[in-house]
Design a protein around this motif. Structure first.
Motif, PDB file in Angstrom:
ATOM      1  N   ALA A 102      25.105  -0.139  -0.408  1.00 37.52           N
ATOM      2  CA  ALA A 102      25.024   0.926  -1.716  1.00 37.52           C
ATOM      3  C   ALA A 102      23.285   1.191  -1.306  1.00 37.52           C
ATOM      4  CB  ALA A 102      25.719   0.724  -2.478  1.00 37.52           C
ATOM      5  N   ILE A 103      22.836   2.554  -1.086  1.00 36.88           N
ATOM      6  CA  ILE A 103      22.367   2.847  -1.362  1.00 36.88           C
ATOM      7  C   ILE A 103      21.897   4.304  -2.898  1.00 36.88           C
ATOM      8  CG2 ILE A 103      20.221   3.711  -0.592  1.00 36.88           C
ATOM      9  CD1 ILE A 103      20.871   2.942   2.170  1.00 36.88           C
ATOM     10  N   ALA A 104      21.184   3.939  -3.290  1.00 38.33           N
ATOM     11  CA  ALA A 104      20.938   4.830  -4.547  1.00 38.33           C
ATOM     12  C   ALA A 104      19.441   5.871  -4.475  1.00 38.33           C
ATOM     13  CB  ALA A 104      20.693   4.474  -6.326  1.00 38.33           C
ATOM     14  N   HIS A 105      19.222   6.642  -4.492  1.00 41.73           N
ATOM     15  CA  HIS A 105      17.968   7.905  -3.973  1.00 41.73           C
ATOM     16  C   HIS A 105      17.408   8.011  -5.592  1.00 41.73           C
ATOM     17  CE1 HIS A 105      18.586   7.020   0.097  1.00 41.73           C
ATOM     18  NE2 HIS A 105      19.821   7.534  -0.148  1.00 41.73           N
ATOM     19  N   TRP A 106      16.266   7.736  -6.363  1.00 43.23           N
ATOM     20  CA  TRP A 106      15.788   7.995  -7.166  1.00 43.23           C
ATOM     21  C   TRP A 106      14.286   8.603  -6.782  1.00 43.23           C
ATOM     22  CZ3 TRP A 106      18.241   7.681 -11.260  1.00 43.23           C
ATOM     23  CH2 TRP A 106      19.374   7.390 -12.040  1.00 43.23           C
ATOM     24  N   ASP A 107      13.667   9.629  -7.999  1.00 43.82           N
ATOM     25  CA  ASP A 107      12.756  10.418  -7.448  1.00 43.82           C
ATOM     26  C   ASP A 107      11.461   9.190  -8.245  1.00 43.82           C
ATOM     27  OD1 ASP A 107      12.808  10.250 -10.327  1.00 43.82           O
ATOM     28  OD2 ASP A 107      11.888  12.457 -10.472  1.00 43.82           O
ATOM     29  N   SER A 108      12.162   7.824  -8.636  1.00 43.68           N
ATOM     30  CA  SER A 108      11.085   7.173  -9.183  1.00 43.68           C
ATOM     31  C   SER A 108      11.471   5.783  -9.434  1.00 43.68           C
ATOM     32  CB  SER A 108       9.336   7.901 -10.315  1.00 43.68           C
ATOM     33  OG  SER A 108      10.381   8.152 -10.879  1.00 43.68           O
ATOM     34  N   LYS A 109      11.032   5.021  -9.183  1.00 40.77           N
ATOM     35  CA  LYS A 109      11.306   4.085 -10.206  1.00 40.77           C
ATOM     36  C   LYS A 109      11.282   3.537 -12.079  1.00 40.77           C
ATOM     37  CE  LYS A 109      10.651  -1.723 -10.936  1.00 40.77           C
ATOM     38  NZ  LYS A 109      11.496  -1.554 -11.841  1.00 40.77           N
ATOM     39  N   ALA A 110      10.387   4.650 -12.570  1.00 39.53           N
ATOM     40  CA  ALA A 110      10.218   4.825 -13.733  1.00 39.53           C
ATOM     41  C   ALA A 110      12.096   5.761 -14.095  1.00 39.53           C
ATOM     42  CB  ALA A 110       9.395   5.651 -13.751  1.00 39.53           C
ATOM     43  N   SER A 111      12.254   6.381 -13.225  1.00 35.91           N
ATOM     44  CA  SER A 111      12.943   6.854 -13.779  1.00 35.91           C
ATOM     45  C   SER A 111      14.785   6.541 -13.762  1.00 35.91           C
ATOM     46  CB  SER A 111      13.723   8.624 -13.113  1.00 35.91           C
ATOM     47  OG  SER A 111      11.663   9.417 -12.424  1.00 35.91           O
ATOM     48  N   ARG A 112      14.638   5.562 -12.614  1.00 41.01           N
ATOM     49  CA  ARG A 112      15.931   4.274 -12.091  1.00 41.01           C
ATOM     50  C   ARG A 112      15.940   4.156 -14.011  1.00 41.01           C
ATOM     51  NH1 ARG A 112      18.298   0.419 -12.062  1.00 41.01           N
ATOM     52  NH2 ARG A 112      20.389   0.608 -11.783  1.00 41.01           N
ATOM     53  N   ASP A 113      14.538   2.826 -13.940  1.00 43.69           N
ATOM     54  CA  ASP A 113      14.786   2.341 -15.003  1.00 43.69           C
ATOM     55  C   ASP A 113      14.894   2.731 -16.412  1.00 43.69           C
ATOM     56  OD1 ASP A 113      13.322   0.276 -13.237  1.00 43.69           O
ATOM     57  OD2 ASP A 113      11.754  -0.018 -14.017  1.00 43.69           O
ATOM     58  N   ALA A 114      15.144   4.524 -16.395  1.00 43.11           N
ATOM     59  CA  ALA A 114      14.777   4.781 -17.737  1.00 43.11           C
ATOM     60  C   ALA A 114      16.351   5.149 -17.980  1.00 43.11           C
ATOM     61  CB  ALA A 114      14.226   6.642 -18.466  1.00 43.11           C
ATOM     62  N   MET A 115      17.073   5.103 -16.819  1.00 42.29           N
ATOM     63  CA  MET A 115      18.576   5.374 -16.825  1.00 42.29           C
ATOM     64  C   MET A 115      19.170   4.382 -17.424  1.00 42.29           C
ATOM     65  SD  MET A 115      21.755   4.708 -15.033  1.00 42.29           S
ATOM     66  CE  MET A 115      20.580   3.893 -13.893  1.00 42.29           C
ATOM     67  N   GLU A 116      19.252   2.662 -16.521  1.00 44.19           N
ATOM     68  CA  GLU A 116      19.205   2.038 -16.842  1.00 44.19           C
ATOM     69  C   GLU A 116      19.235   1.757 -18.005  1.00 44.19           C
ATOM     70  OE1 GLU A 116      21.323  -1.156 -15.277  1.00 44.19           O
ATOM     71  OE2 GLU A 116      20.970   0.024 -13.808  1.00 44.19           O
ATOM     72  N   SER A 117      18.135   1.429 -18.484  1.00 47.21           N
ATOM     73  CA  SER A 117      17.846   1.149 -19.958  1.00 47.21           C
ATOM     74  C   SER A 117      18.808   2.394 -21.724  1.00 47.21           C
ATOM     75  CB  SER A 117      15.832   1.544 -20.511  1.00 47.21           C
ATOM     76  OG  SER A 117      16.072   3.118 -20.822  1.00 47.21           O
ATOM     77  N   ARG A 118      19.279   3.183 -21.097  1.00 42.42           N
ATOM     78  CA  ARG A 118      20.182   3.677 -21.793  1.00 42.42           C
ATOM     79  C   ARG A 118      21.517   3.446 -21.597  1.00 42.42           C
ATOM     80  NH1 ARG A 118      16.748   7.925 -19.795  1.00 42.42           N
ATOM     81  NH2 ARG A 118      17.928   8.557 -18.485  1.00 42.42           N
ATOM     82  N   HIS A 119      22.011   2.121 -22.252  1.00 43.55           N
ATOM     83  CA  HIS A 119      23.239   2.423 -21.892  1.00 43.55           C
ATOM     84  C   HIS A 119      24.548   3.016 -21.880  1.00 43.55           C
ATOM     85  CE1 HIS A 119      27.327  -0.582 -22.333  1.00 43.55           C
ATOM     86  NE2 HIS A 119      27.727   0.510 -23.399  1.00 43.55           N
TER      87      HIS A 119
END
Length: 105
Positions: A52-69
């Motif tokens: 599985a490959i998820a594409h994000w505009d930045s690591k910060a965006s992905r980390d922000a999504m992950e930090s919101r339960h």
């Protein structure tokens, strides 16, 4: 950036069962700012191994999504755990320069 993980389907389970859960979770996750799409691929010669490959505009965006339960996503992931084992391959930066050949006419 790309977030890549490998999925191994457990004996007695089907990749299609995992794929249904993956689509439901992806539809929710892709609503997050910076999400640019996902892909799920089956390994040639081994239908019980997926990538599985998820594409994000930045690591910060992905980390922000992950930090919101998100309880819906968490429930889907718990449900999918009965079908498979997931191993993170890693987080990869997009190359600075990409050339895609044009398909023949």
């Amino acid at each position: 950036m790309k977030y890549i993980f490998e999925v191994h389907i457990k004996p007695g389970c089907r990749a299609e069962d995992y794929a249904q859960a993956w689509v439901r979770a992806s539809e929710l996750i892709q609503q997050a700012p910076g999400a640019l799409g996902t892909e799920l691929h089956r390994k040639l010669g081994d239908p019980d191994t997926l990538i599985a490959i998820a594409h994000w505009d930045s690591k910060a965006s992905r980390d922000a999504m992950e930090s919101r339960h998100n309880p819906q996503v968490a429930a889907i992931i718990r449900e999918a755990a009965r079908f498979c084992e997931i191993r993170l391959i890693g987080e990869f930066e997009d190359p600075e320069w990409v050339v895609h050949p044009q398909p023949p006419p």
